[in-house]
Each structure stands twice: as C-alpha cells, then as structure tokens.
Design a protein around this motif. Structure first.
Motif, PDB file in Angstrom:
ATOM      1  N   ILE A 183       7.469  -0.266   3.377  1.00 46.92           N
ATOM      2  CA  ILE A 183       7.337  -1.458   4.230  1.00 46.92           C
ATOM      3  C   ILE A 183       8.418  -1.456   5.323  1.00 46.92           C
ATOM      4  CG2 ILE A 183       7.203  -3.998   4.271  1.00 46.92           C
ATOM      5  CD1 ILE A 183       5.059  -2.707   2.514  1.00 46.92           C
ATOM      6  N   TRP A 184       9.665  -1.129   4.968  1.00 50.08           N
ATOM      7  CA  TRP A 184      10.674  -1.117   6.037  1.00 50.08           C
ATOM      8  C   TRP A 184      10.808   0.259   6.688  1.00 50.08           C
ATOM      9  CZ3 TRP A 184      12.376  -2.071   0.934  1.00 50.08           C
ATOM     10  CH2 TRP A 184      13.200  -1.109   0.350  1.00 50.08           C
ATOM     11  N   LEU A 185      10.471   1.324   5.961  1.00 48.51           N
ATOM     12  CA  LEU A 185      10.617   2.661   6.553  1.00 48.51           C
ATOM     13  C   LEU A 185       9.630   2.866   7.705  1.00 48.51           C
ATOM     14  CD1 LEU A 185      11.090   4.847   3.344  1.00 48.51           C
ATOM     15  CD2 LEU A 185      12.830   4.240   5.027  1.00 48.51           C
ATOM     16  N   HIS A 186       8.391   2.355   7.560  1.00 42.07           N
ATOM     17  CA  HIS A 186       7.397   2.614   8.615  1.00 42.07           C
ATOM     18  C   HIS A 186       7.745   1.843   9.892  1.00 42.07           C
ATOM     19  CE1 HIS A 186       5.314  -1.251   8.069  1.00 42.07           C
ATOM     20  NE2 HIS A 186       4.606  -0.942   9.132  1.00 42.07           N
ATOM     21  N   ARG A 187       8.509   0.754   9.739  1.00 44.03           N
ATOM     22  CA  ARG A 187       8.921   0.026  10.944  1.00 44.03           C
ATOM     23  C   ARG A 187      10.078   0.738  11.633  1.00 44.03           C
ATOM     24  NH1 ARG A 187       9.777  -6.026   9.166  1.00 44.03           N
ATOM     25  NH2 ARG A 187      10.136  -6.313  11.365  1.00 44.03           N
ATOM     26  N   LYS A 188      10.872   1.450  10.839  1.00 45.23           N
ATOM     27  CA  LYS A 188      12.051   2.117  11.399  1.00 45.23           C
ATOM     28  C   LYS A 188      11.655   3.395  12.155  1.00 45.23           C
ATOM     29  CE  LYS A 188      16.312   2.858  12.135  1.00 45.23           C
ATOM     30  NZ  LYS A 188      17.163   1.916  12.859  1.00 45.23           N
ATOM     31  N   VAL A 189      10.903   4.257  11.480  1.00 48.91           N
ATOM     32  CA  VAL A 189      10.536   5.541  12.105  1.00 48.91           C
ATOM     33  C   VAL A 189       9.209   5.312  12.840  1.00 48.91           C
ATOM     34  CG1 VAL A 189      10.296   8.017  11.738  1.00 48.91           C
ATOM     35  CG2 VAL A 189      11.569   6.658  10.087  1.00 48.91           C
ATOM     36  N   GLN A 190       9.319   5.169  14.155  1.00 46.21           N
ATOM     37  CA  GLN A 190       8.210   4.581  14.905  1.00 46.21           C
ATOM     38  C   GLN A 190       7.010   5.503  15.125  1.00 46.21           C
ATOM     39  OE1 GLN A 190      10.402   3.175  18.291  1.00 46.21           O
ATOM     40  NE2 GLN A 190      11.620   1.850  16.964  1.00 46.21           N
ATOM     41  N   ASP A 191       7.171   6.800  14.892  1.00 49.62           N
ATOM     42  CA  ASP A 191       6.017   7.684  15.062  1.00 49.62           C
ATOM     43  C   ASP A 191       5.641   8.379  13.747  1.00 49.62           C
ATOM     44  OD1 ASP A 191       8.276   9.160  15.017  1.00 49.62           O
ATOM     45  OD2 ASP A 191       8.014  10.082  16.987  1.00 49.62           O
ATOM     46  N   ALA A 192       6.038   7.746  12.636  1.00 51.25           N
ATOM     47  CA  ALA A 192       5.681   8.306  11.320  1.00 51.25           C
ATOM     48  C   ALA A 192       4.526   7.508  10.712  1.00 51.25           C
ATOM     49  CB  ALA A 192       6.876   8.257  10.383  1.00 51.25           C
ATOM     50  N   PHE A 193       3.755   8.153   9.871  1.00 49.82           N
ATOM     51  CA  PHE A 193       2.683   7.473   9.132  1.00 49.82           C
ATOM     52  C   PHE A 193       2.849   7.837   7.659  1.00 49.82           C
ATOM     53  CE2 PHE A 193      -1.351   6.480   7.334  1.00 49.82           C
ATOM     54  CZ  PHE A 193      -1.900   5.476   8.131  1.00 49.82           C
ATOM     55  N   PHE A 194       2.848   6.835   6.789  1.00 47.41           N
ATOM     56  CA  PHE A 194       3.042   7.053   5.353  1.00 47.41           C
ATOM     57  C   PHE A 194       1.689   6.953   4.652  1.00 47.41           C
ATOM     58  CE2 PHE A 194       7.679   6.982   5.035  1.00 47.41           C
ATOM     59  CZ  PHE A 194       8.003   6.518   6.298  1.00 47.41           C
ATOM     60  N   LEU A 195       1.257   8.071   4.094  1.00 48.40           N
ATOM     61  CA  LEU A 195      -0.023   8.100   3.388  1.00 48.40           C
ATOM     62  C   LEU A 195       0.241   8.204   1.886  1.00 48.40           C
ATOM     63  CD1 LEU A 195      -3.132   8.205   3.700  1.00 48.40           C
ATOM     64  CD2 LEU A 195      -2.943  10.696   3.663  1.00 48.40           C
ATOM     65  N   VAL A 196       0.021   7.096   1.192  1.00 46.70           N
ATOM     66  CA  VAL A 196       0.207   7.083  -0.258  1.00 46.70           C
ATOM     67  C   VAL A 196      -1.007   7.762  -0.885  1.00 46.70           C
ATOM     68  CG1 VAL A 196       0.417   5.600  -2.298  1.00 46.70           C
ATOM     69  CG2 VAL A 196       1.470   4.902  -0.134  1.00 46.70           C
ATOM     70  N   VAL A 197      -0.765   8.680  -1.788  1.00 46.95           N
ATOM     71  CA  VAL A 197      -1.876   9.287  -2.516  1.00 46.95           C
ATOM     72  C   VAL A 197      -1.863   8.637  -3.896  1.00 46.95           C
ATOM     73  CG1 VAL A 197      -2.905  11.440  -3.320  1.00 46.95           C
ATOM     74  CG2 VAL A 197      -1.547  11.410  -1.210  1.00 46.95           C
ATOM     75  N   GLY A 198      -2.724   7.650  -4.074  1.00 48.30           N
ATOM     76  CA  GLY A 198      -2.636   6.853  -5.300  1.00 48.30           C
ATOM     77  C   GLY A 198      -3.930   6.156  -5.648  1.00 48.30           C
ATOM     78  N   ARG A 201     -13.711  10.632  -9.981  1.00 49.60           N
ATOM     79  CA  ARG A 201     -14.093  12.048  -9.988  1.00 49.60           C
ATOM     80  C   ARG A 201     -12.895  12.936  -9.626  1.00 49.60           C
ATOM     81  NH1 ARG A 201     -17.135  14.365  -5.904  1.00 49.60           N
ATOM     82  NH2 ARG A 201     -16.229  13.925  -3.868  1.00 49.60           N
ATOM     83  N   ASP A 202     -11.922  12.372  -8.883  1.00 47.24           N
ATOM     84  CA  ASP A 202     -10.693  13.137  -8.607  1.00 47.24           C
ATOM     85  C   ASP A 202      -9.894  13.283  -9.898  1.00 47.24           C
ATOM     86  OD1 ASP A 202     -11.178  13.171  -5.815  1.00 47.24           O
ATOM     87  OD2 ASP A 202     -10.411  11.121  -5.679  1.00 47.24           O
ATOM     88  N   LEU A 203      -9.760  12.129 -10.588  1.00 46.30           N
ATOM     89  CA  LEU A 203      -8.939  12.132 -11.803  1.00 46.30           C
ATOM     90  C   LEU A 203      -9.577  12.998 -12.892  1.00 46.30           C
ATOM     91  CD1 LEU A 203      -8.070   8.335 -11.833  1.00 46.30           C
ATOM     92  CD2 LEU A 203      -6.603  10.200 -11.111  1.00 46.30           C
ATOM     93  N   ALA A 204     -10.917  13.056 -12.882  1.00 44.69           N
ATOM     94  CA  ALA A 204     -11.614  13.847 -13.914  1.00 44.69           C
ATOM     95  C   ALA A 204     -11.673  15.329 -13.539  1.00 44.69           C
ATOM     96  CB  ALA A 204     -13.029  13.292 -14.107  1.00 44.69           C
ATOM     97  N   GLY A 205     -11.107  15.678 -12.383  1.00 48.33           N
ATOM     98  CA  GLY A 205     -11.095  17.083 -11.981  1.00 48.33           C
ATOM     99  C   GLY A 205     -12.430  17.561 -11.450  1.00 48.33           C
ATOM    100  N   MET A 206     -13.338  16.607 -11.101  1.00 44.48           N
ATOM    101  CA  MET A 206     -14.658  17.025 -10.615  1.00 44.48           C
ATOM    102  C   MET A 206     -14.620  17.378  -9.122  1.00 44.48           C
ATOM    103  SD  MET A 206     -16.763  14.187 -12.714  1.00 44.48           S
ATOM    104  CE  MET A 206     -18.318  14.340 -11.892  1.00 44.48           C
ATOM    105  N   ALA A 207     -13.569  16.942  -8.443  1.00 46.64           N
ATOM    106  CA  ALA A 207     -13.445  17.294  -7.022  1.00 46.64           C
ATOM    107  C   ALA A 207     -12.106  17.982  -6.830  1.00 46.64           C
ATOM    108  CB  ALA A 207     -13.516  16.036  -6.182  1.00 46.64           C
ATOM    109  N   ASP A 208     -12.008  18.841  -5.828  1.00 46.75           N
ATOM    110  CA  ASP A 208     -10.725  19.491  -5.542  1.00 46.75           C
ATOM    111  C   ASP A 208      -9.885  18.529  -4.712  1.00 46.75           C
ATOM    112  OD1 ASP A 208      -8.634  20.872  -4.355  1.00 46.75           O
ATOM    113  OD2 ASP A 208      -9.651  22.784  -4.692  1.00 46.75           O
ATOM    114  N   MET A 209      -8.821  18.034  -5.330  1.00 43.25           N
ATOM    115  CA  MET A 209      -7.994  17.025  -4.676  1.00 43.25           C
ATOM    116  C   MET A 209      -7.409  17.532  -3.354  1.00 43.25           C
ATOM    117  SD  MET A 209      -7.637  14.032  -5.997  1.00 43.25           S
ATOM    118  CE  MET A 209      -6.129  13.562  -5.220  1.00 43.25           C
ATOM    119  N   HIS A 210      -7.064  18.809  -3.317  1.00 39.61           N
ATOM    120  CA  HIS A 210      -6.466  19.342  -2.086  1.00 39.61           C
ATOM    121  C   HIS A 210      -7.487  19.336  -0.946  1.00 39.61           C
ATOM    122  CE1 HIS A 210      -2.461  20.409  -3.492  1.00 39.61           C
ATOM    123  NE2 HIS A 210      -3.030  20.718  -4.648  1.00 39.61           N
TER     124      HIS A 210
END
Ligand code: SF4
Length: 436
Positions: free
Chosen positions: A36-51, A81-90
């Motif tokens: 929440i505060w990091l994305h406001r500080k670094v103005q050209d960064a994007f944080f993609l949570v993988v969750g 299907r990601d968690l069950a390994g049915m798709a390649d997460m990468h």
C-alpha cells in the motif's frame, strides 16, 4: 529533553525486564500490506501479488479508497486448477504479465509478490522473474519477493522488497560511482525532501534513498558505502547491503526531536562534521519540533501506555512517548525484535519496562486489561472491542501510513497519540453535561 542523545546503539538494553516471548494466535497483517505504501513511493513500479482471493480481499480492504484510483498493484488469482497442478502456473503467469504490460506500458519495474498459497505450492517466483526479465529487459525490469503471512508480518514485506532491490542492483549499477550514503527505509516524499535539504547543508553528496522514487534509479554499493536505517524493521535489507560491502551507521530512529537529532548526528559525525556546525544547521527545525511537541505533551504526560505488536516500530514509538512526551510505558509488544538495531532505543527506556516479542493475543489482551492502561496502541481488530469496554485506543496502522519521521513531523506524531485522549475528554465532558 535538550541533552544530546547517545548516537551509539552499543549500550546493552539491560534496563528492560526479560522479554516475554509468546507464540499463539496472532492479530497482525501479513507482508502484502506494505504494498500500500510502497506502490505510492516507487512511482513507476507495479506490484503483482500471486495469490488467492483472500490476498485480493486483504489488499482491497487495506487500501481503502485507494482501490478506486487505478493503483499500481493487483492480484493474479490462483484458481483451483492451478493449485491442483492442472495448469502450468508459469505459463499462466506469463500470460497475465503479457496482458498487464500491454495495458500499462508505463510500468518500468514489475514486482512479483509471493503469498501463502504461492509458497505452499512452491511456485518459484524468483525463477519466474529471471525468465520474464530475460524477455522484457531493458524496457521492464522484473523482481520478486515474498509478502506471505507465513514468512512476513506487515512491515517485513518492505524489508523483503528492499533486500530484493539491493540484490537486483548488482545487475544495474548507477551511472556514477558508488553511493557514499544509503538511507534505507521507505519515507514519505515530504520527509525525504526535508532530510535531503539537511544532508545538503551538511555538505553530503551522493546520498541515495532506498527505495527511490523511480525504478530506474540506479544504485552502486561497495565498501566505501555507509548506510543508515530510517526504519527499524529492515534486518534482511541490512544484511543485503552488508553483503555488498556497505557499513551501517549505528543510530536510534528519527522519531521526535531527540530521535531525529541523534539520527542526524550519527550520520553527520560519521562523515566528519563537527558538532558546532551540526548544531547551527539543525537549531531552527529542532526548536520548531520542540514547540510543536510541547503543545501535546500535557495530554500524554504521566499517562500509562500499552503497545500491541504491529510494525516493529513499537520500541522507537515507546522511547519517543516516554522520553519526549512523559508517558509511562506498560508493555512494548513487537512482532519481532532485531536486538542490534533497536538496542539504542531500549537502552533509553526506564528500568523494568515489559517487552514482548511475538504474540499470543488472548493472553496479551488479559495482561492489558489487568494493567488497565490509559492508552492502548493496537490494530483495528482490537481497537473497537477495547473502546466498547471503555478503554482509549490508538490504531497502530497510522504510524505506518502517516509521515512521522523528522523534525517537521514530530508534532504530528505527538498529535496521533494525543488525539484519542482529547476526543475522550470532549466526549466525557459532553456526557457529564448531558447527565446534569
Ligand atoms: S499472503 Fe497469506 S496471510 Fe496474506 S492475505 Fe494472502 S493468504 Fe492471507
């Protein structure tokens, strides 16, 4: 109050009582929240949570109204299907990143943030970042770190991000030589500007703030680099900087007049500035800070304060409360104590202050009720239930989101503690009037 503080943290914290170490139910945020505060500080960064959806919901609630302003963070939601390994997460991640970068070409640094679900299924985000970097560099830079609740508590997310930045800097050195001074720890822009002006007055050049405002800001660290921590929760960042040869300037943290003076003096003296010149430079802002604090001190002087664990800033906040506002500290809770980094703060606390590391929240609530403090500093989940019992609380999350470091913010910091006491005084006064 006007005595210069020791700048060294070498004094052992012998004054405090034995640390209460507890493991059990926690009432804390995970490291994702620091986005929440990091994305406001670094103005050209994007944080993609993988969750999961839980992570997405947490980010939405923690960001509040910010989510309506097209923020630079999002969650790539892992499906069953990601968690069950049915798709390649990468493969799936590559597709999400491709779509994102096509839609937001202004992103210069993409940060993949690991979560509990991605860690449980052992999705290697560092490997993914390496692969994506090979594809998108130099236009987009991709790094990864973990903000999962299994590994991190609240501000430790920032610690992991900064450590990842330092490690990545090795591949992107600055155009000029090595930084002489690195100030580590996310500071609001207004605070950074104030410190920059003071460093210029000291005659210090080559000062780099970590994180910088732009992802493209380069940073070279070598054995000529000194670094100082602006935040107390940066154990991994300190280790990463030291692994590149940098040396730490030992200091307490820049909260309040005395904390800021001690922190600045530690830096100034490390670079050979004499005390008379230093005092001349900081005299005016220091006086302004003292005056601002004195306005709020009567509200807090003599009050008993209990701090629940949240951000690892608690020892510094307690030192400020005690030393500059005259509070009596009942207990200092911290999710984790980096003893070397907070030794100076603990040494300035009175004998017998209880310190707790980790948490068993029910037992801690019982201790708090029994102590019956005048002010409880705690998270949002505990604040309203305590208020319903007639106790006065201060939400601890505000210390992470509000600019509180430095001289010009010393009064604002005092106000954050004084406000709930002032509000209570107004309300109890009104209740008394209504009863008459
Ligand atoms: S990272 Fe873990 S603790 Fe944090 S929101 Fe996601 S599942 Fe919950």
């Amino acid at each position: 109050m006007n005595q210069p503080l020791p700048t060294s943290c070498a004094t052992p914290p012998a004054a405090t009582a034995a640390t209460i170490r507890q493991r059990g139910q926690h009432e804390v945020f995970c490291g994702l929240t620091s986005i929440i505060w990091l994305h406001r500080k670094v103005q050209d960064a994007f944080f993609l949570v993988v969750g999961s959806r839980t992570c997405a919901h947490l980010m939405q609630s923690a960001a509040g109204v910010m989510i309506f302003s097209e923020p630079r963070f999002a969650t790539a939601i892992m499906e069953e299907r990601d968690l069950a390994g049915m798709a390649d997460m990468h493969d799936e991640l590559d597709q999400v990143v491709a779509r994102l970068l096509e839609r937001r070409p202004d992103i210069r640094m993409l940060v993949l943030v690991g979560s509990c679900p991605s860690e449980v299924i052992k999705l290697d985000l560092n490997r993914a970042a390496g692969r994506l970097n090979a594809h998108y560099a130099p236009r987009h830079r991709v790094i990864a770190y973990s903000g999962s609740g299994i590994e991190t508590t609240f501000t430790q997310g920032e610690d992991n991000f900064l450590a990842a930045l330092v490690q990545d800097q090795a591949t992107r050195p600055a155009k000029s030589g090595a930084a002489r001074l690195v100030v580590a720890g996310c500071l609001a822009d207004v605070v950074e500007d104030q410190f920059s002006r003071l460093f210029s007055a000291f005659g210090l050049s080559d000062v780099v703030f970590l994180p910088g405002r732009h992802a493209t800001d380069g940073l070279t660290i070598d054995s000529n680099t000194r670094y100082v921590l602006a935040q107390p929760y940066l154990g991994a960042t300190a280790a990463a900087l030291e692994s590149r040869g940098a040396t730490r300037i030992d200091a307490i943290f820049p909260l309040g007049t005395e904390g800021t003076t001690a922190w600045l003096w530690a830096i100034a003296s490390a670079f050979g500035i004499d005390r008379a010149r230093f005092d001349g430079i900081v005299d005016q802002p220091r006086r302004r800070a003292e005056q601002a604090i004195s306005h709020y001190r009567p509200w807090i002087d003599g009050k008993r304060v209990f701090l629940f664990p949240d951000s690892q800033m608690e020892p510094s906040l307690a030192r400020y409360l005690h030393q500059e506002l005259g509070a009596e500290i009942v207990e200092i809770g911290s999710p984790y104590l980096h003893r070397e980094h907070v030794a100076g703060e603990l040494a300035l606390l009175p004998p017998g202050v209880a310190i707790s590391e980790g948490q068993d929240v029910d037992i801690q609530i019982d201790r708090c009720r029994q102590a019956n403090p005048d002010l409880i500093v705690c998270g949002l989940g505990l604040a309203n239930p305590f208020e319903a019992e007639g106790r006065i609380t201060k939400w601890s999350i505000e210390f992470a989101f509000t600019p509180i470091q430095g001289y010009e913010q010393a009064g604002d910091l005092a106000e954050l503690f004084a406000r709930p006491l002032m509000r209570n005084s107004i309300l109890t006064g009104r209740n008394r009037e209504a009863a008459q």
